[in-house]
Design a protein around this motif. Structure first.
Motif, PDB file in Angstrom:
ATOM      1  N   ALA A 281       0.835  -1.197   0.000  1.00  0.00           N
ATOM      2  CA  ALA A 281       0.000   0.000   0.000  1.00  0.00           C
ATOM      3  C   ALA A 281       0.871   1.249   0.000  1.00  0.00           C
ATOM      4  O   ALA A 281       1.873   1.316   0.707  1.00  0.00           O
ATOM      5  CB  ALA A 281      -0.917   0.003   1.223  1.00  0.00           C
ATOM      6  N   GLY A 282       0.495   2.237  -0.767  1.00  0.00           N
ATOM      7  CA  GLY A 282       1.218   3.499  -0.797  1.00  0.00           C
ATOM      8  C   GLY A 282       1.113   4.262   0.506  1.00  0.00           C
ATOM      9  O   GLY A 282       1.905   5.147   0.785  1.00  0.00           O
ATOM     10  N   ASP A 283       0.119   3.904   1.295  1.00  0.00           N
ATOM     11  CA  ASP A 283      -0.081   4.548   2.597  1.00  0.00           C
ATOM     12  C   ASP A 283       0.025   3.514   3.722  1.00  0.00           C
ATOM     13  O   ASP A 283      -0.774   3.477   4.637  1.00  0.00           O
ATOM     14  CB  ASP A 283      -1.428   5.270   2.641  1.00  0.00           C
ATOM     15  N   GLU A 284       1.069   2.708   3.624  1.00  0.00           N
ATOM     16  CA  GLU A 284       1.270   1.590   4.554  1.00  0.00           C
ATOM     17  C   GLU A 284       1.208   2.024   6.019  1.00  0.00           C
ATOM     18  O   GLU A 284       0.573   1.369   6.843  1.00  0.00           O
ATOM     19  CB  GLU A 284       2.612   0.918   4.271  1.00  0.00           C
ATOM     20  N   ILE A 285       1.840   3.132   6.365  1.00  0.00           N
ATOM     21  CA  ILE A 285       1.870   3.563   7.760  1.00  0.00           C
ATOM     22  C   ILE A 285       0.461   3.873   8.265  1.00  0.00           C
ATOM     23  O   ILE A 285       0.125   3.595   9.416  1.00  0.00           O
ATOM     24  CB  ILE A 285       2.838   4.768   7.968  1.00  0.00           C
ATOM     25  N   LEU A 286      -0.374   4.432   7.404  1.00  0.00           N
ATOM     26  CA  LEU A 286      -1.758   4.722   7.807  1.00  0.00           C
ATOM     27  C   LEU A 286      -2.563   3.436   7.937  1.00  0.00           C
ATOM     28  O   LEU A 286      -3.317   3.268   8.905  1.00  0.00           O
ATOM     29  CB  LEU A 286      -2.418   5.673   6.805  1.00  0.00           C
ATOM     30  N   LYS A 287      -2.403   2.539   6.978  1.00  0.00           N
ATOM     31  CA  LYS A 287      -3.110   1.252   7.037  1.00  0.00           C
ATOM     32  C   LYS A 287      -2.716   0.488   8.310  1.00  0.00           C
ATOM     33  O   LYS A 287      -3.562  -0.071   8.997  1.00  0.00           O
ATOM     34  CB  LYS A 287      -2.801   0.402   5.807  1.00  0.00           C
ATOM     35  N   ASN A 288      -1.418   0.476   8.604  1.00  0.00           N
ATOM     36  CA  ASN A 288      -0.950  -0.207   9.808  1.00  0.00           C
ATOM     37  C   ASN A 288      -1.518   0.445  11.066  1.00  0.00           C
ATOM     38  O   ASN A 288      -1.921  -0.256  11.993  1.00  0.00           O
ATOM     39  CB  ASN A 288       0.577  -0.212   9.868  1.00  0.00           C
ATOM     40  N   SER A 289      -1.532   1.770  11.099  1.00  0.00           N
ATOM     41  CA  SER A 289      -2.064   2.474  12.269  1.00  0.00           C
ATOM     42  C   SER A 289      -3.528   2.130  12.494  1.00  0.00           C
ATOM     43  O   SER A 289      -3.952   1.883  13.626  1.00  0.00           O
ATOM     44  CB  SER A 289      -1.898   3.985  12.096  1.00  0.00           C
TER      45      SER A 289
ATOM     46  N   GLN B 262      -4.591   8.602  19.867  1.00  0.00           N
ATOM     47  CA  GLN B 262      -4.039   9.952  20.007  1.00  0.00           C
ATOM     48  C   GLN B 262      -3.045  10.288  18.899  1.00  0.00           C
ATOM     49  O   GLN B 262      -2.858  11.456  18.565  1.00  0.00           O
ATOM     50  CB  GLN B 262      -3.351  10.103  21.367  1.00  0.00           C
ATOM     51  N   ASN B 263      -2.417   9.275  18.328  1.00  0.00           N
ATOM     52  CA  ASN B 263      -1.389   9.508  17.323  1.00  0.00           C
ATOM     53  C   ASN B 263      -1.848   9.321  15.889  1.00  0.00           C
ATOM     54  O   ASN B 263      -1.059   9.553  14.967  1.00  0.00           O
ATOM     55  CB  ASN B 263      -0.167   8.630  17.620  1.00  0.00           C
ATOM     56  N   LEU B 264      -3.086   8.952  15.673  1.00  0.00           N
ATOM     57  CA  LEU B 264      -3.565   8.770  14.303  1.00  0.00           C
ATOM     58  C   LEU B 264      -3.547  10.096  13.534  1.00  0.00           C
ATOM     59  O   LEU B 264      -3.066  10.154  12.404  1.00  0.00           O
ATOM     60  CB  LEU B 264      -4.965   8.144  14.278  1.00  0.00           C
ATOM     61  N   ARG B 265      -4.044  11.144  14.146  1.00  0.00           N
ATOM     62  CA  ARG B 265      -4.046  12.447  13.476  1.00  0.00           C
ATOM     63  C   ARG B 265      -2.623  12.933  13.176  1.00  0.00           C
ATOM     64  O   ARG B 265      -2.317  13.271  12.021  1.00  0.00           O
ATOM     65  CB  ARG B 265      -4.832  13.470  14.293  1.00  0.00           C
ATOM     66  N   PRO B 266      -1.716  12.963  14.184  1.00  0.00           N
ATOM     67  CA  PRO B 266      -0.346  13.409  13.868  1.00  0.00           C
ATOM     68  C   PRO B 266       0.341  12.531  12.817  1.00  0.00           C
ATOM     69  O   PRO B 266       1.091  13.044  11.980  1.00  0.00           O
ATOM     70  CB  PRO B 266       0.383  13.326  15.214  1.00  0.00           C
ATOM     71  N   THR B 267       0.084  11.233  12.846  1.00  0.00           N
ATOM     72  CA  THR B 267       0.677  10.334  11.847  1.00  0.00           C
ATOM     73  C   THR B 267       0.144  10.655  10.459  1.00  0.00           C
ATOM     74  O   THR B 267       0.903  10.701   9.482  1.00  0.00           O
ATOM     75  CB  THR B 267       0.389   8.858  12.210  1.00  0.00           C
ATOM     76  N   THR B 268      -1.141  10.900  10.362  1.00  0.00           N
ATOM     77  CA  THR B 268      -1.759  11.241   9.081  1.00  0.00           C
ATOM     78  C   THR B 268      -1.206  12.564   8.560  1.00  0.00           C
ATOM     79  O   THR B 268      -0.887  12.685   7.366  1.00  0.00           O
ATOM     80  CB  THR B 268      -3.292  11.310   9.233  1.00  0.00           C
TER      81      THR B 268
END
Length: 170
Positions: A92-100, A149-155
């Protein structure tokens, strides 16, 4: 409810929880190895891997105290499933978001599993075994809270890296 049936439900739940934690390790370990641009996430995953290993030990101690063993088949099956889930996000091009997102969902699944196990322990007169289950539950709640809490900052970081043309994948 008959105590023998409650014990059977409890032991099955413990074995399932043990296998679930093995699956969690199979998901997190490949993720943490691929993270480059998100050191805070890598550090938190490393910490939770250590916690998960401790959770497995607690579950094994409970099973041993009940003269029961883990289910090798469940462990193997869920570990393979976890590894496949982790692998699926690598393309996925957005692997970090999918993983989160997947990690947040899995943590909440674990929270529900421990809440159910604690209830069964209380129903079956296994109250002495509740504290280690509560310790596992508390760690899962803490991880789920951190992920939320970290989903928004990660995104935001992911989008910023993408906009800058940098590698935002992991």
């Amino acid at each position: 409810m008959s105590n023998s049936k409650t014990r059977e439900i409890f032991v099955t739940g413990l074995k399932n929880a043990r296998a679930m934690e093995s699956q969690a390790l199979a998901i997190m370990k490949p993720q943490v190895e691929r993270i480059e641009n998100y050191p805070d996430i890598a550090a938190k995953l490393q910490e939770h891997i250590r916690e998960t290993e401790g959770q497995i030990s607690r579950l094994e101690e409970i099973l041993t105290s009940l003269a029961e063993e883990k289910s090798a088949l469940k462990d193997a099956t869920l570990s393979v499933t976890g590894a496949m889930a982790a692998l699926g996000h690598t393309v996925a091009g957005d692997e970090i978001l999918k993983n989160s997102m997947a990690n947040f969902a899995f943590e909440n699944f674990e929270i529900a599993a421990y809440k159910s196990l604690i209830t069964i322990a209380e129903l079956g007169d296994f109250a002495a075994l509740v504290p280690p289950l509560k310790a596992n539950l508390d760690e899962e709640i803490a991880m789920a809270d951190w992920l939320e809490q970290n989903l928004r900052p990660t995104t935001i970081k992911f989008a910023s890296l993408k906009e800058a043309g940098a590698s935002a994948k992991v």
